[in-house]
Design an enzyme around this catalytic site. Sequence first.
Site, mmCIF file in Angstrom:
data_model
loop_
_atom_site.group_PDB
_atom_site.id
_atom_site.type_symbol
_atom_site.label_atom_id
_atom_site.label_comp_id
_atom_site.label_asym_id
_atom_site.label_seq_id
_atom_site.Cartn_x
_atom_site.Cartn_y
_atom_site.Cartn_z
ATOM 1 N N LYS A 169 76.361 78.275 100.070
ATOM 2 C CA LYS A 169 76.557 77.001 99.386
ATOM 3 C C LYS A 169 77.997 76.552 99.575
ATOM 4 O O LYS A 169 78.936 77.260 99.220
ATOM 5 C CB LYS A 169 76.249 77.165 97.888
ATOM 6 N N LYS A 189 72.967 75.176 101.647
ATOM 7 C CA LYS A 189 73.183 73.938 100.901
ATOM 8 C C LYS A 189 74.577 73.400 101.144
ATOM 9 O O LYS A 189 75.514 74.179 101.064
ATOM 10 C CB LYS A 189 72.994 74.245 99.414
HETATM 11 C C1 PBG Z 1 75.426 73.846 90.432
HETATM 12 C C2 PBG Z 1 74.623 73.005 91.328
HETATM 13 C C3 PBG Z 1 75.039 71.871 92.005
HETATM 14 C C4 PBG Z 1 73.967 71.400 92.718
HETATM 15 C C5 PBG Z 1 72.903 72.244 92.462
HETATM 16 N N1 PBG Z 1 73.333 73.255 91.609
HETATM 17 C C6 PBG Z 1 76.317 71.126 91.975
HETATM 18 C C7 PBG Z 1 77.588 71.723 92.301
HETATM 19 O O1 PBG Z 1 77.703 72.820 92.818
HETATM 20 O O2 PBG Z 1 78.555 71.037 91.979
HETATM 21 C C8 PBG Z 1 74.011 70.198 93.608
HETATM 22 C C9 PBG Z 1 72.734 69.598 93.946
HETATM 23 C C10 PBG Z 1 72.828 68.254 94.536
HETATM 24 O O3 PBG Z 1 73.895 67.709 94.867
HETATM 25 O O4 PBG Z 1 71.742 67.686 94.683
HETATM 26 N N2 PBG Z 1 74.739 74.222 89.290
#
Ligand code: PBG
Length: 325
Positions: A196, A249
Amino acid sequence: MNFPEYRPRRLRKNELFRRMVRETKLSVDDLIYPLFAAAGKGIRKEVPSMPGVFQLSVENLVKEAKEVRSLGIPAILLFGIPAKKDPLGKDACSDKGIIQTAVRAVKDAVPGILVITDVCFCEYTDHGHCGILSGDGDVDNDATLDILARSALTHARAGADMVAPSDMMDGRVAAIREALDGDGFSGLPIMSYAAKYASGFYGPFRDAAGSTPKSGDRRSYQMDPPNAREALREVALDVQEGADIVMVKPALAYLDIICRVRDAFDLPVAAYNVSGEYSIVKAGAKLGWIDGERMMMEILTAIKRAGADLILTYSAKDAARILAR
Ligand code: PBG
């Protein structure tokens, strides 16, 4: 003119030929639909930067889950927006918290759909970071492991079918696996947000979840976008620690990562078609500059072609309708 024997256009002649030789087929079975459960009643609030995406109080969330099921989508991913945030994100570890309440309600009222829960603290902490802050303002990795495991356990007890840690602390898959196994949930799978990245594409999500950090950013725990080999190390760690599905991601700007993870590992690979990827298509379509539907399907197909078995996407309902035509 001396053409070679092979003429690629022969098999592109009409839609029947194209259908027959198509290498990648997107299916409704590939899709997971993210939903935002908000504390309170009577809430159905559209996220301004994400047309078609809503914060939903539990009774409305249940209705939405029924619609998702009726479209044949096999799973939803739940995020919780609590009534109150605090430094430790206590709601995330409470059996009566928003996400636990939402899971119970959906599992009761909507059989036949899998409920996956996002395990993280940024929606629950008042500072907006994904864990407990240490004195220097950075997230304390090992202290956070403890509450992540506790949070995941409350999700399991509420009836979640799978947990999905998105915090990016080192060692969290092992910590969650151990907690689940120790409490009779050895059969509950973990889908880890393994690679991520610290991405600008999460902007609209943070509006949806109210999870923008009050100070600083997430670069000390999420991955640096220029790194690809590091993603393979991250995934390897999560696999070792017991992840059942590994996720990359965002998806669209990271198709190379999806492809490399697919080649290097044999577990199911998921890709998160994140909020910003959704919003840019919606915005472009609204301006009349692009064909939004066509681009959405092309993007989802490209994510699958790159190697994703599963796609988490806010376009899941739209795509399911198109696939059913
Ligand atoms: C964190 C989380 C995020 C997303 C999913 N889980 C945001 C981040 O890391 O700031 C992002 C998902 C998206 O942008 O659709 N709990």
